[in-house]
Design an enzyme around this catalytic site. Sequence first.
Site, short mmCIF file in Angstrom:
data_model
loop_
_atom_site.label_atom_id
_atom_site.label_comp_id
_atom_site.label_asym_id
_atom_site.label_seq_id
_atom_site.Cartn_x
_atom_site.Cartn_y
_atom_site.Cartn_z
CE LYS A 30 -8.42 14.16 27.74
NZ LYS A 30 -8.81 13.96 28.92
CG PHE B 47 -15.51 12.42 36.02
CD1 PHE B 47 -15.55 11.95 34.72
CD2 PHE B 47 -15.36 11.19 36.80
CE1 PHE B 47 -15.41 10.96 33.95
CE2 PHE B 47 -15.02 10.03 36.22
CZ PHE B 47 -15.08 9.87 34.86
NE ARG C 7 -3.94 3.73 28.98
CZ ARG C 7 -5.08 4.48 29.16
NH1 ARG C 7 -5.60 5.23 28.16
NH2 ARG C 7 -5.39 4.71 30.41
CB THR D 53 -5.61 9.71 34.69
OG1 THR D 53 -5.70 8.85 33.96
CG2 THR D 53 -6.71 10.57 34.32
NE ARG E 30 -3.34 12.37 30.53
CZ ARG E 30 -4.11 11.11 30.53
NH1 ARG E 30 -3.56 10.09 31.08
NH2 ARG E 30 -4.97 11.16 29.69
CG ASN F 2 -6.06 14.39 31.47
OD1 ASN F 2 -6.64 14.95 30.45
ND2 ASN F 2 -6.26 13.25 32.22
CG HIS G 132 -9.07 10.04 25.02
ND1 HIS G 132 -9.66 9.54 26.15
CD2 HIS G 132 -8.97 9.38 23.81
CE1 HIS G 132 -10.25 8.35 25.53
NE2 HIS G 132 -9.69 8.21 24.24
#
Length: 137
Positions: free
Chosen positions: A9, A57, A85, A91, A102, A112, A115
Amino acid sequence: MERTLSIIKPDAVAKNVIGKIIDRFETNGLRIAAMKKIQLSKNDAAKFYEVHKERPFFNDLVDYMTSGPVVVMVLEGENAVAKNRELMGATDPKEAKPGTIRADFAESIEANAVHGSDSLENAQKEIAFFFAQREIL
């Protein structure tokens, strides 16, 4: 062999930690089958995150995902969805286990760092959103 989508991100791209994040994937047995750096339009981001359209959001998420370039990747390997994951962590980076992407690179629950597809079915849809079949090698 499973495939999953990963997005680095805007916050992580801006921090120049793309290589460090990719290293986590490769060190843990995930192969990069496709990768590109792109700038999402508001329309692209809204379409990609359409599932969250009714959530409070949503607009902030679209704004954030279009605030700078992202790196989209197809990761391939045994149990790629679950492994990605696990490597990403929770998250909310405050809840992420030490050593996860993260925990190490994310600023907040909003910014964060990464994705990852949450299921094989969604992985297929998300991969097709960003990549033509001929781009996945």
